[in-house]
Design an enzyme around this catalytic site. Structure first.
Site, PDB file in Angstrom:
ATOM      1  N   HIS A   1       6.861 -14.995  -3.726  1.00 23.20           N
ATOM      2  CA  HIS A   1       7.248 -14.180  -3.472  1.00 23.20           C
ATOM      3  C   HIS A   1       6.467 -12.533  -3.309  1.00 23.20           C
ATOM      4  CE1 HIS A   1      10.471 -10.277  -3.928  1.00 23.20           C
ATOM      5  NE2 HIS A   1      11.537 -12.094  -4.171  1.00 23.20           N
TER       6      HIS A   1
ATOM      7  N   ARG B   1      13.114  -4.068   0.620  1.00 27.39           N
ATOM      8  CA  ARG B   1      12.781  -4.511   1.645  1.00 27.39           C
ATOM      9  C   ARG B   1      14.320  -4.734   3.019  1.00 27.39           C
ATOM     10  NH1 ARG B   1       9.244  -9.127   1.986  1.00 27.39           N
ATOM     11  NH2 ARG B   1       9.873  -9.832  -0.034  1.00 27.39           N
TER      12      ARG B   1
END
Lengths: 527, 236
Positions: free
Chosen positions: A313, A333
């Protein structure tokens, strides 16, 4: 230099960066980047598996060693069952709970056994959401294509089609159980856009999606009075004369005694392997994620798929030290949080797929544009205050309460200061090969959730895991239950183990370890 | 790893951490300052099986009581989310007995009234606020129990979205309420009975059942690998 001083570059460059658009990589650039920087391509970390169903296939050394490991059970162990059931579910996370609930609802006697407590799993930590194509402009086909693209075209088409088509019914089931997904003003499900997806498709419960789903599923398992064996670690499966699965042996972690469960079918939902810390990576996984299901199925003769690929990740916390490896949700994000190097520059489109973003972060750090913490770790900035700047004050606090709280405990206000991140070992892309009913090539042995493989190809898209758990948990539970009515309890034997040991001997018993690992050895031993 | 010198935070003392003395369930040990309570237990050589779960602050397995130096107050925390400091003493909290009502959430006729059947002690809250003080997730638990009793299920479900079910609110309640379980029931009832059904979802389920996407499936599943890859590239 103090970390707070280094953060200033993020604040100083924010306004200029806001105007910038960073195109996604072309497929050639993307391949090149991944081959150079993604940990999956570090040849030295891999070796071939020496024997068994995947003989010759490469995987990481840590996993290969465990797969070839010896069972803690002797060939002549006493197999008198302590419990007898139709369906035995091993694992108490999302897939295990979904499997147990569906098997139980279909009328099968069901036992759910789990290594720690009911619910202890990666599922409970899922923050980002659950991909289901519910928006009018979206469709299961688009979900399929996005996932295929994200998975480097290696996904099993049949599994993937089933997952995207079963998705909406799963959402309905969860809503009926009382899961509180975020809504739009008109009452429809609110959807967010995840990395690598062309349409907004993420169902969320603020940033507690996994927690909310698991609170409800755990409660439901208890309400349905499904028999639980907690603190029971599966250490060996049982096979009947035909090689079909007929139960399992557990180690009761309280008194170390062995517990034998006879079952007409077994559903393994034991999750991933983050706690093996492959290639020395920190992990976002829970304490019990040590790949037990892979070892158990492999010894039984089940074929594994894609066990050479893992998901790192992009945003694991690097600072403060206490949060090492903990996830900083991709949702940040999705909402526009930018990645910034030590020079104050963006270097990747933040919404590219996880493997691309991770590789580019590793590139920045290896090429000297990372930021080093006081304990020697390296990372890049994630500009979290940008969200408040972009969407108004309070945005971070409102949309990411879990993240806020997690950092606040260490005196960091992520709505004011950026966080330092580096890829963290997050997910096992591969696992035990299954068919669309979640069954392996070993009869009556089902695998659901992260322990299974094929569905995600070589890279999993954000939010597809929660859906995977529910869909294949359900399918395994229903198939196992429908079969229970028509089959007899198989004999309890360890024939497969004898075979496995003969193979191991032929190959020189090279591994030298006993598997499964059960729990990671973090306890400090002195002297 | 190549690093520019200017990027390095020069604090060598962290590489050689400052040691602090803490007390784990009554035994004094030296551990590096700033590690989490769980890591301190590992550092002290203790295996932790009960009391460890997700290690990320989400599962509530590691409920812990602690005191800090010169402060008489017993505090609560999640052991995986709290840093040790000099003079701290702590002990992990076992799961406390709590009576969980069992119910079929979908078959409830009058969920707000049913609360009093499932959790008759809920209206006996004496407003002492101990539950709120015990909550490591900073939920206003007391307020939540009151709102539940007065039928404001929506607010309760929003307030308890952060609840990790650590159960630290339970042993401190003088009215013997298990506020986390009350809130769980209320949240589920809110979701199952008092929240609008999303029309779009039903439409999508029907579209799938009616085979609205069948032609498209047929088309793409027949494609060669190359064609499919090219087609994927066109999805924007």
């Amino acid at each position: 230099m103090d970390i707070h001083a280094l953060q200033q570059i993020v604040h100083k460059t924010r306004d200029a960066r806001r105007q910038q658009t960073i195109p996604k990589f072309s497929s050639e650039d993307r391949d090149q980047l991944i081959h150079k920087y993604h940990p999956d391509y570090r040849a030295s970390a891999y070796r071939p598996i020496r024997f068994g169903p995947n003989e010759g296939d490469k995987t990481v050394v840590e996993l290969a060693t465990l797969l070839e490991g010896d069972s803690p059970i002797q060939n002549n162990a006493d197999l008198t069952p302590h419990y007898t059931t139709d369906v035995l579910v091993i694992g108490g996370g999302g897939a295990g709970c979904a499997a147990a609930l569906h098997a139980h609802a279909a009328g099968s006697k069901t036992i759910l056994a789990t290594k720690l407590r009911l619910g202890d799993s990666n599922s409970v930590m899922a923050q980002g959401g659950m991909q289901i194509s519910v928006a009018p402009e979206d469709s299961p086909v688009t979900h399929f294509l996005d996932t295929l693209k994200g998975g480097h075209m290696q996904n099993d088409h049949a599994l993937l089609k089933v997952m995207v088509e079963d998705g909406p019914a799963i959402a309905k089931w969860l809503l009926e159980l009382g899961v509180l997904f975020d809504r739009q003003a008109d009452g429809n499900l609110h959807v967010k856009k995840g990395g690598g997806s062309s349409k907004p498709r993420l169902l969320t419960c603020s940033d507690y999606t996994g927690l909310e789903i698991m609170r409800v599923l755990k409660d439901e398992v208890i309400n349905q009075k499904i028999q639980l064996l907690e603190f029971a670690a599966a250490i060996e499966l049982l096979s009947d004369d035909s090689g079909a699965c007929s139960g399992a042996i557990f180690k009761d972690l309280d008194n170390q005694r062995h517990v034998v469960v006879a079952a007409k079918s077994v559903i393994l939902a034991t999750g991933g392997i983050g706690r093996l810390h492959i290639q020395g990576f920190p992990t976002s996984n829970h304490y019990g994620a040590t790949g037990d299901g892979l070892c158990l199925s492999y010894r039984m003769g089940a074929k594994l798929a894609h066990v050479d690929t893992f998901q790192y990740h992009p945003s694991g916390a690097v600072y403060p030290e206490q949060l090492i490896g903990a996830l900083v949700t991709e949702g940040i994000r999705s909402e526009g949080g930018q990645l910034v190097n030590a020079k104050g520059e963006r270097f990747v489109n933040e919404l590219d797929t996880r493997d691309v973003v991770s590789s580019s972060i590793i590139r920045e750090c290896e090429e000297g544009r990372g930021i080093r913490t006081m304990s020697g770790r390296v990372g890049v900035w994630l500009d979290t205050p940008l969200l408040d700047a972009e969407h108004g004050p309070g945005t971070v606090e409102k949309h990411f309460p879990a993240m806020m709280l997690q950092f606040e405990r260490f005196g960091i206000d992520i709505s004011k200061d950026p966080v330092l991140i580096y890829p963290t070992l997050h997910y096992q892309n591969g696992g035990v090969k299954i068919d669309t009913n979640s069954e392996t090539n070993v009869k009556n042995l089902f695998v659901a959730g992260e322990a299974s493989g094929g569905l995600h190809g070589r890279n999993r898209l954000m939010g597809n895991s929660l859906l995977d758990l529910m869909v294949f948990g359900k399918r395994s539970g229903l198939t196992a239950a429908s079969r229970a009515g028509s089959i007899k309890q198989g004999r309890l034997t360890l024939n497969h183990l004898q075979q496995f040991r003969e193979d191991a001997t032929k190959h020189g018993n090279v591994s030298g370890v006993v598997s499964p690992m059960i729990l990671p050895a973090y306890t400090r031993k002195v002297g | 790893m190549a690093q520019e010198d200017t990027n390095v935070i020069d604090q060598p003392e962290v590489m050689k951490p400052r040691m602090v003395t803490i007390e784990i369930a009554g035994k004094k040990v030296e551990v590096p300052e700033g590690i989490t309570v769980i890591k301190a237990m590992w550092y002290a050589g203790q295996e932790v099986v009960r009391g460890v779960g997700c290690l990320g602050g989400f599962c509530g397995a590691c409920a812990t009581y602690y005191r800090t130096k010169d402060d008489p107050k017993v505090r609560t925390c999640l052991a995986c989310q709290t840093a040790v400091q000099d003079g701290m003493c702590f002990t992990m909290m076992p799961p406390f007995p709590a009576r969980k009502a069992t119910y079929d959430i979908q078959k409830l006729q009058d969920p707000k009234q049913d609360l009093f059947n499932f959790y008759p002690e809920a209206p006996l809250c004496r407003n002492c606020n101990a539950c709120t003080e015990a909550c490591p997730q900073q939920i206003d638990v007391r307020e939540g129990v009151w709102k539940a009793v007065f039928g404001d299920f929506k607010s309760v479900s929003e307030m308890f979205m952060d609840c990790v079910m650590c159960g630290m609110c339970t042993p401190v309640c003088i009215a013997d309420i298990a506020p986390n379980l009350v809130a769980l029931y209320v949240s589920r009832a809110q979701g199952a009975h008092f929240t609008e059904k999303p029309v779009g979802l039903d439409t999508r389920i029907k579209e799938i059942q009616d085979g609205r996407f069948s032609d498209e499936w047929n088309r793409i599943l027949k494609m060669s690998e190359k064609e499919l890859a090219d087609h994927c590239a066109t999805v924007k």
